[in-house]
Design a protein around this motif. Sequence first.
Motif, PDB file in Angstrom:
ATOM      1  N   GLU A  59       0.831  -1.210   0.000  1.00 35.18           N
ATOM      2  CA  GLU A  59       0.000   0.000   0.000  1.00 35.18           C
ATOM      3  C   GLU A  59       0.866   1.261   0.000  1.00 35.18           C
ATOM      4  N   VAL A  60       0.381   2.288  -0.706  1.00 28.53           N
ATOM      5  CA  VAL A  60       1.002   3.606  -0.677  1.00 28.53           C
ATOM      6  C   VAL A  60       0.100   4.486   0.180  1.00 28.53           C
ATOM      7  N   VAL A  61       0.686   5.188   1.147  1.00 27.97           N
ATOM      8  CA  VAL A  61      -0.063   6.077   2.028  1.00 27.97           C
ATOM      9  C   VAL A  61       0.533   7.480   1.907  1.00 27.97           C
ATOM     10  N   VAL A  62      -0.335   8.466   1.750  1.00 28.11           N
ATOM     11  CA  VAL A  62       0.081   9.854   1.573  1.00 28.11           C
ATOM     12  C   VAL A  62      -0.630  10.707   2.608  1.00 28.11           C
ATOM     13  N   LEU A  63       0.100  11.623   3.226  1.00 32.87           N
ATOM     14  CA  LEU A  63      -0.492  12.647   4.069  1.00 32.87           C
ATOM     15  C   LEU A  63      -0.419  13.951   3.292  1.00 32.87           C
ATOM     16  N   GLY A  64      -1.582  14.535   3.029  1.00 29.98           N
ATOM     17  CA  GLY A  64      -1.630  15.767   2.261  1.00 29.98           C
ATOM     18  C   GLY A  64      -2.252  16.896   3.050  1.00 29.98           C
ATOM     19  N   LYS A  65      -1.988  18.133   2.579  1.00 31.80           N
ATOM     20  CA  LYS A  65      -2.544  19.325   3.233  1.00 31.80           C
ATOM     21  C   LYS A  65      -3.167  20.226   2.180  1.00 31.80           C
ATOM     22  N   LEU A  66      -4.424  20.557   2.392  1.00 34.04           N
ATOM     23  CA  LEU A  66      -5.137  21.496   1.545  1.00 34.04           C
ATOM     24  C   LEU A  66      -5.221  22.812   2.305  1.00 34.04           C
ATOM     25  N   ALA A  67      -4.827  23.900   1.657  1.00 34.74           N
ATOM     26  CA  ALA A  67      -4.851  25.221   2.290  1.00 34.74           C
ATOM     27  C   ALA A  67      -5.705  26.166   1.458  1.00 34.74           C
ATOM     28  N   ALA A  68      -6.566  26.920   2.161  1.00 36.81           N
ATOM     29  CA  ALA A  68      -7.415  27.911   1.502  1.00 36.81           C
ATOM     30  C   ALA A  68      -7.896  28.918   2.537  1.00 36.81           C
ATOM     31  N   GLU A  69      -7.758  30.196   2.209  1.00 33.41           N
ATOM     32  CA  GLU A  69      -8.246  31.281   3.064  1.00 33.41           C
ATOM     33  C   GLU A  69      -7.823  31.116   4.518  1.00 33.41           C
ATOM     34  N   GLY A  70      -6.577  30.794   4.744  1.00 32.64           N
ATOM     35  CA  GLY A  70      -6.031  30.701   6.088  1.00 32.64           C
ATOM     36  C   GLY A  70      -6.361  29.413   6.820  1.00 32.64           C
ATOM     37  N   LYS A  73      -6.257  21.949   6.086  1.00 31.95           N
ATOM     38  CA  LYS A  73      -6.901  20.671   6.394  1.00 31.95           C
ATOM     39  C   LYS A  73      -5.968  19.565   5.939  1.00 31.95           C
ATOM     40  N   MET A  74      -5.691  18.625   6.839  1.00 31.74           N
ATOM     41  CA  MET A  74      -4.795  17.508   6.524  1.00 31.74           C
ATOM     42  C   MET A  74      -5.552  16.194   6.642  1.00 31.74           C
ATOM     43  N   GLN A  75      -5.206  15.275   5.729  1.00 29.51           N
ATOM     44  CA  GLN A  75      -5.868  13.978   5.741  1.00 29.51           C
ATOM     45  C   GLN A  75      -4.996  12.966   4.994  1.00 29.51           C
ATOM     46  N   PHE A  76      -5.134  11.716   5.362  1.00 34.33           N
ATOM     47  CA  PHE A  76      -4.427  10.640   4.689  1.00 34.33           C
ATOM     48  C   PHE A  76      -5.206  10.175   3.459  1.00 34.33           C
ATOM     49  N   GLY A  77      -4.472   9.665   2.495  1.00 33.29           N
ATOM     50  CA  GLY A  77      -5.039   8.998   1.331  1.00 33.29           C
ATOM     51  C   GLY A  77      -4.225   7.741   1.095  1.00 33.29           C
ATOM     52  N   ALA A 101      -2.318  10.435  -3.565  1.00 33.54           N
ATOM     53  CA  ALA A 101      -2.365  11.892  -3.382  1.00 33.54           C
ATOM     54  C   ALA A 101      -3.750  12.427  -3.725  1.00 33.54           C
ATOM     55  N   THR A 102      -4.332  11.912  -4.799  1.00 34.45           N
ATOM     56  CA  THR A 102      -5.683  12.321  -5.187  1.00 34.45           C
ATOM     57  C   THR A 102      -6.681  11.954  -4.107  1.00 34.45           C
ATOM     58  N   ASP A 103      -6.559  10.765  -3.555  1.00 34.06           N
ATOM     59  CA  ASP A 103      -7.425  10.322  -2.464  1.00 34.06           C
ATOM     60  C   ASP A 103      -7.278  11.267  -1.270  1.00 34.06           C
ATOM     61  N   SER A 104      -6.055  11.635  -0.939  1.00 32.18           N
ATOM     62  CA  SER A 104      -5.795  12.555   0.163  1.00 32.18           C
ATOM     63  C   SER A 104      -6.438  13.916  -0.087  1.00 32.18           C
ATOM     64  N   MET A 105      -6.268  14.452  -1.302  1.00 32.46           N
ATOM     65  CA  MET A 105      -6.837  15.761  -1.638  1.00 32.46           C
ATOM     66  C   MET A 105      -8.356  15.737  -1.504  1.00 32.46           C
ATOM     67  N   LYS A 106      -8.973  14.686  -2.013  1.00 33.41           N
ATOM     68  CA  LYS A 106     -10.425  14.591  -1.928  1.00 33.41           C
ATOM     69  C   LYS A 106     -10.889  14.470  -0.477  1.00 33.41           C
ATOM     70  N   LYS A 107     -10.142  13.734   0.328  1.00 27.40           N
ATOM     71  CA  LYS A 107     -10.510  13.605   1.739  1.00 27.40           C
ATOM     72  C   LYS A 107     -10.310  14.917   2.492  1.00 27.40           C
ATOM     73  N   CYS A 108      -9.270  15.668   2.147  1.00 34.39           N
ATOM     74  CA  CYS A 108      -9.083  17.001   2.732  1.00 34.39           C
ATOM     75  C   CYS A 108     -10.279  17.887   2.388  1.00 34.39           C
ATOM     76  N   ALA A 109     -10.741  17.812   1.152  1.00 35.94           N
ATOM     77  CA  ALA A 109     -11.875  18.629   0.710  1.00 35.94           C
ATOM     78  C   ALA A 109     -13.133  18.319   1.513  1.00 35.94           C
ATOM     79  N   THR A 110     -13.310  17.061   1.940  1.00 42.21           N
ATOM     80  CA  THR A 110     -14.489  16.739   2.751  1.00 42.21           C
ATOM     81  C   THR A 110     -14.463  17.486   4.077  1.00 42.21           C
ATOM     82  N   LEU A 111     -13.259  17.775   4.585  1.00 40.56           N
ATOM     83  CA  LEU A 111     -13.153  18.516   5.848  1.00 40.56           C
ATOM     84  C   LEU A 111     -13.613  19.966   5.689  1.00 40.56           C
ATOM     85  N   LEU A 112     -13.733  20.420   4.438  1.00 38.79           N
ATOM     86  CA  LEU A 112     -14.289  21.751   4.146  1.00 38.79           C
ATOM     87  C   LEU A 112     -15.761  21.660   3.744  1.00 38.79           C
ATOM     88  N   GLY A 113     -16.303  20.449   3.719  1.00 38.05           N
ATOM     89  CA  GLY A 113     -17.718  20.260   3.409  1.00 38.05           C
ATOM     90  C   GLY A 113     -18.002  19.688   2.041  1.00 38.05           C
TER      91      GLY A 113
END
Length: 128
Positions: A59-70, A73-77, A101-113
Amino acid sequence: MNRELLEKPFDTAQIKQREGSFGNTLDYVEAHVVIQRLNDAFEGDWSFEIIKHEILGEEVVVLGKLAAEGQNKMQFGNTTITKSEESGATVSLGDDLKAAATDSMKKCATLLGVGLHLYGENNKTGNL
């Protein structure tokens, strides 16, 4: 931040399905749909970066961070490493890293709704 747009349910035509663990069917949206939603909500002013990645067995595991307007949000993919059916050799670790990485980005986006309706009462097996 346009919270109303971030949390807006996706059109049914944008929702795809795939087989998940234990025989469940999971609803999801493709990465380009999530990226467009983020672009629209933040007028393109957001970023995503890989903080860390690891290869753990098959398995490949990625920790990513999405940043917007200060906000950050971090999440694993993750994704399973793709192997050749014939030789058992790894097909493309780079593609597997991109998938995680794509999975991580999408999961970070869920933390923004984004896509939260896929996880609601009516869809207990949802997966962005």
